[in-house]
Design a protein around this motif. Structure first.
Motif, PDB file in Angstrom:
ATOM      1  N   ASN A   1      -8.433   9.461   2.261  1.00 56.59           N
ATOM      2  CA  ASN A   1      -7.396   8.512   2.668  1.00 56.59           C
ATOM      3  C   ASN A   1      -7.377   7.312   1.722  1.00 56.59           C
ATOM      4  O   ASN A   1      -8.227   7.165   0.853  1.00 56.59           O
ATOM      5  CB  ASN A   1      -7.565   8.098   4.132  1.00 56.59           C
ATOM      6  CG  ASN A   1      -8.828   7.289   4.379  1.00 56.59           C
ATOM      7  OD1 ASN A   1      -9.288   6.526   3.530  1.00 56.59           O
ATOM      8  ND2 ASN A   1      -9.401   7.442   5.562  1.00 56.59           N
ATOM      9  N   VAL A   2      -6.405   6.427   1.903  1.00 61.59           N
ATOM     10  CA  VAL A   2      -6.217   5.301   0.985  1.00 61.59           C
ATOM     11  C   VAL A   2      -7.415   4.356   1.006  1.00 61.59           C
ATOM     12  O   VAL A   2      -7.802   3.811  -0.029  1.00 61.59           O
ATOM     13  CB  VAL A   2      -4.887   4.564   1.254  1.00 61.59           C
ATOM     14  CG1 VAL A   2      -4.890   3.870   2.603  1.00 61.59           C
ATOM     15  CG2 VAL A   2      -4.576   3.583   0.140  1.00 61.59           C
ATOM     16  N   GLN A   3      -8.033   4.158   2.159  1.00 60.98           N
ATOM     17  CA  GLN A   3      -9.223   3.298   2.231  1.00 60.98           C
ATOM     18  C   GLN A   3     -10.361   3.893   1.412  1.00 60.98           C
ATOM     19  O   GLN A   3     -11.047   3.188   0.664  1.00 60.98           O
ATOM     20  CB  GLN A   3      -9.668   3.108   3.683  1.00 60.98           C
ATOM     21  CG  GLN A   3     -10.919   2.247   3.827  1.00 60.98           C
ATOM     22  CD  GLN A   3     -10.686   0.785   3.520  1.00 60.98           C
ATOM     23  OE1 GLN A   3      -9.828   0.162   4.150  1.00 60.98           O
ATOM     24  NE2 GLN A   3     -11.438   0.218   2.597  1.00 60.98           N
TER      25      GLN A   3
ATOM     26  N   ASP B   1      -2.363  -2.594  -3.651  1.00 65.46           N
ATOM     27  CA  ASP B   1      -1.740  -1.317  -3.992  1.00 65.46           C
ATOM     28  C   ASP B   1      -2.801  -0.440  -4.633  1.00 65.46           C
ATOM     29  O   ASP B   1      -3.450  -0.847  -5.605  1.00 65.46           O
ATOM     30  CB  ASP B   1      -0.573  -1.512  -4.951  1.00 65.46           C
ATOM     31  CG  ASP B   1       0.597  -2.240  -4.307  1.00 65.46           C
ATOM     32  OD1 ASP B   1       0.738  -2.158  -3.067  1.00 65.46           O
ATOM     33  OD2 ASP B   1       1.359  -2.884  -5.035  1.00 65.46           O
ATOM     34  N   VAL B   2      -2.972   0.743  -4.107  1.00 68.86           N
ATOM     35  CA  VAL B   2      -3.975   1.686  -4.591  1.00 68.86           C
ATOM     36  C   VAL B   2      -3.247   2.864  -5.217  1.00 68.86           C
ATOM     37  O   VAL B   2      -2.466   3.539  -4.550  1.00 68.86           O
ATOM     38  CB  VAL B   2      -4.884   2.171  -3.436  1.00 68.86           C
ATOM     39  CG1 VAL B   2      -5.906   3.172  -3.938  1.00 68.86           C
ATOM     40  CG2 VAL B   2      -5.556   0.979  -2.762  1.00 68.86           C
TER      41      VAL B   2
ATOM     42  N   THR C   1      -0.086   1.274  -0.216  1.00 68.26           N
ATOM     43  CA  THR C   1      -0.513  -0.095   0.065  1.00 68.26           C
ATOM     44  C   THR C   1      -1.526  -0.066   1.212  1.00 68.26           C
ATOM     45  O   THR C   1      -1.285   0.539   2.244  1.00 68.26           O
ATOM     46  CB  THR C   1       0.680  -0.984   0.421  1.00 68.26           C
ATOM     47  OG1 THR C   1       1.587  -0.997  -0.683  1.00 68.26           O
ATOM     48  CG2 THR C   1       0.231  -2.407   0.726  1.00 68.26           C
ATOM     49  N   LEU C   2      -2.638  -0.764   0.959  1.00 72.97           N
ATOM     50  CA  LEU C   2      -3.684  -0.913   1.969  1.00 72.97           C
ATOM     51  C   LEU C   2      -3.675  -2.363   2.415  1.00 72.97           C
ATOM     52  O   LEU C   2      -3.733  -3.272   1.584  1.00 72.97           O
ATOM     53  CB  LEU C   2      -5.043  -0.544   1.367  1.00 72.97           C
ATOM     54  CG  LEU C   2      -6.273  -0.679   2.243  1.00 72.97           C
ATOM     55  CD1 LEU C   2      -6.183   0.243   3.459  1.00 72.97           C
ATOM     56  CD2 LEU C   2      -7.527  -0.360   1.433  1.00 72.97           C
ATOM     57  N   THR C   3      -3.575  -2.594   3.715  1.00 78.23           N
ATOM     58  CA  THR C   3      -3.552  -3.948   4.271  1.00 78.23           C
ATOM     59  C   THR C   3      -4.798  -4.158   5.114  1.00 78.23           C
ATOM     60  O   THR C   3      -5.204  -3.266   5.875  1.00 78.23           O
ATOM     61  CB  THR C   3      -2.288  -4.157   5.127  1.00 78.23           C
ATOM     62  OG1 THR C   3      -1.141  -3.897   4.316  1.00 78.23           O
ATOM     63  CG2 THR C   3      -2.216  -5.568   5.663  1.00 78.23           C
TER      64      THR C   3
END
Length: 135
Positions: free
Chosen positions: A2-4, A123-124, A132-134
């Motif tokens: 995942n993005v994280q 932004d990854v 985008t990871l917030t």
């Protein structure tokens, strides 16, 4: 992944980040590359700079910044457009994180200032996709 997970991998593998600040007069961006560590518990970057460098004068005048990591394995990188830089007094955990990653830097620490870069989203880019990871 995942993005994280992608972000965490990038921040562990990358050693350098390009940080953009404003010139002292606020008229132009100024970019330089610095060594950094990522502090996951606070979502901050930590870097060191010479106390009398132009970069420190710019940060003192304007705390706004942006950054991008250098690309790591398979052209993965992270960048933040809206960040804030501030001078910090190192905690023991900050010292350990920085000097574990850059052990030769300890010899220069007494003549340098340390700064954190705070950001709420990043932004990854990985696998030819940007997410985008917030925090």
């Amino acid at each position: 992944m995942n993005v994280q997970d992608k972000f965490d991998q990038i921040m562990q593998e990358a050693a350098q980040v390009a940080i953009a600040t404003l010139t002292v007069d606020g008229q132009a961006p100024d970019v330089r590359i610095v060594l950094f560590v990522y502090l996951p518990e606070t979502h901050q970057l930590l870097f060191m700079s010479g106390a009398d460098s132009p970069k420190v004068a710019e940060i003192t005048a304007h705390s706004v910044a942006a950054f991008t990591t250098q690309a790591v394995s398979e052209q993965k990188y992270a960048r933040a457009k809206q960040a804030k830089i501030q001078k910090v007094t190192l905690t023991d955990s900050m010292k350990q994180a920085y000097f574990d990653k850059f052990p030769n830097s300890a010899a220069y620490a007494a003549h340098n200032d340390f700064f954190t870069v705070d950001f709420n989203s990043v932004d990854v880019t990985a696998d030819n996709q940007t997410e985008t990871l917030t925090f």
